[in-house]
Design an enzyme around this catalytic site. Structure first.
Site, PDB file in Angstrom:
ATOM      1  N   ARG A  93     -11.010  18.307 -27.501  1.00  0.00           N
ATOM      2  CA  ARG A  93     -11.781  17.776 -28.394  1.00  0.00           C
ATOM      3  C   ARG A  93     -13.128  17.005 -27.894  1.00  0.00           C
ATOM      4  NH1 ARG A  93      -8.465  13.229 -31.346  1.00  0.00           N
ATOM      5  NH2 ARG A  93      -8.543  11.945 -29.302  1.00  0.00           N
ATOM      6  N   ASP A  94     -13.557  17.536 -26.700  1.00  0.00           N
ATOM      7  CA  ASP A  94     -14.955  17.276 -26.413  1.00  0.00           C
ATOM      8  C   ASP A  94     -15.574  18.352 -25.459  1.00  0.00           C
ATOM      9  OD1 ASP A  94     -17.364  15.569 -26.365  1.00  0.00           O
ATOM     10  OD2 ASP A  94     -16.497  14.241 -24.484  1.00  0.00           O
ATOM     11  N   LEU A  95     -15.482  19.490 -25.905  1.00  0.00           N
ATOM     12  CA  LEU A  95     -16.184  20.555 -25.090  1.00  0.00           C
ATOM     13  C   LEU A  95     -17.673  20.558 -25.405  1.00  0.00           C
ATOM     14  CD1 LEU A  95     -13.665  23.441 -25.685  1.00  0.00           C
ATOM     15  CD2 LEU A  95     -13.822  22.133 -23.524  1.00  0.00           C
ATOM     16  N   ASN A 103     -19.650  19.073 -19.755  1.00  0.00           N
ATOM     17  CA  ASN A 103     -18.070  18.648 -19.582  1.00  0.00           C
ATOM     18  C   ASN A 103     -17.705  19.988 -18.827  1.00  0.00           C
ATOM     19  OD1 ASN A 103     -18.120  16.143 -20.115  1.00  0.00           O
ATOM     20  ND2 ASN A 103     -17.020  16.586 -22.107  1.00  0.00           N
TER      21      ASN A 103
END
Length: 275
Positions: A56-58, A62
């Site tokens: 949910r936060d690629l 990151n």
């Protein structure tokens, strides 16, 4: 892992840099290097999805790079384990805006691994063009950026679209998709078909990560670079000068604007953590 007062501490490997630093270097990545980073990203996401974990936060920041050139997925603060039988709603305020899937932009509260696959498509496009595909400055502009390049979503192909919470609140003039030959003009045809398979509007039509690993893109020349052939900065902010992608400290400057459709790379705005 070791105890510390009433809690505990997790000690992780120190990783030197991230993919965002690589993308800020001047000039495009060599095709073999872009392919290697895309392959490692998909391998990691395929492993997560095999355990029903959605990140949910690629985003490039990151995706950390080790001293040996391996790409590793980090920052699982927004990750969740999806239970197939669960109908629990999730927040749509996840994923950094430039990599946020269309269903999230329309306020979806029920979604699956498709949000990661869209983000992977955005990152693969960035590896191919050295520029973000959808650099929106707000949520509305983000959706407009997506439709400007991918065309207006078709409710006939994506029936769930009209039931999304914010569908009737956002409308644009009909737009036609930009041909991938114009969007990623220097990419070979297999790379374009992979990008198209990941950046599909209906989440269920996006190519799963384990299938993407078998895509012809990874089996055509040039072969993916080995980790030892990838750019490895010595530490954050000071690239390894022996690497072909890092020639001087000027590599920390933003890339020049592309003449076609795309904006230069800059770190996207971050979101506060959301449950």
């Amino acid at each position: 892992m070791f105890p510390h007062g009433p809690g505990f501490v997790l000690a992780f490997e120190f990783l030197l840099s991230d993919l965002g630093t690589v993308l800020r270097a001047p000039g495009p990545l060599p095709p073999a290097q872009a392919k290697a980073f895309a392959l490692m990203l998909l391998q990691g996401i395929a492993h997560c999805h095999s355990h029903r974990i959605v990140h949910r936060d690629l985003k490039p920041a990151n995706l950390l790079i080790s001293a040996s050139g391996q790409l590793k997925i980090a920052d699982f603060g927004l990750a969740r384990v999806l239970a197939p039988e669960s109908q629990r709603p999730y927040s749509h305020q996840v994923a950094t805006r430039w990599y946020r899937a269309p269903e999230l932009l329309y306020g979806a509260r029920h979604y699956d691994e498709g949000v990661d696959l869209w983000a992977v498509g955005c990152i693969v496009g960035e590896l191919l063009t050295h520029s973000p595909l959808f650099p929106g400055e707000s949520d509305i502009e983000q959706l407009c950026c997506v439709q400007r390049l991918r065309g207006s979503p078709d409710p006939n192909a994506w029936p769930e679209l009209t039931s999304l919470p914010d569908y009737n609140k956002i409308s644009f003039q009909p737009m036609v998709p930009v041909p991938l030959e114009e969007l990623v003009p220097d990419a070979p045809p297999p790379a374009r078909t992979l990008l198209d398979a990941l950046l599909q509007y209906p989440p269920q039509r996006r190519l799963p990560a384990h299938q993407a690993l078998l895509h012809p893109y990874f089996f055509t020349a040039p072969a993916p670079a080995t980790p030892s052939e990838l750019p490895v900065p010595e530490r954050r902010g000071r690239p390894h000068l022996a690497s072909p992608c890092f020639r001087s400290e000027r590599s920390l400057e933003p890339a020049l604007p592309k003449p076609h459709l795309l904006a230069p790379y800059a770190p996207p705005p971050s979101l506060p953590l959301t449950v």
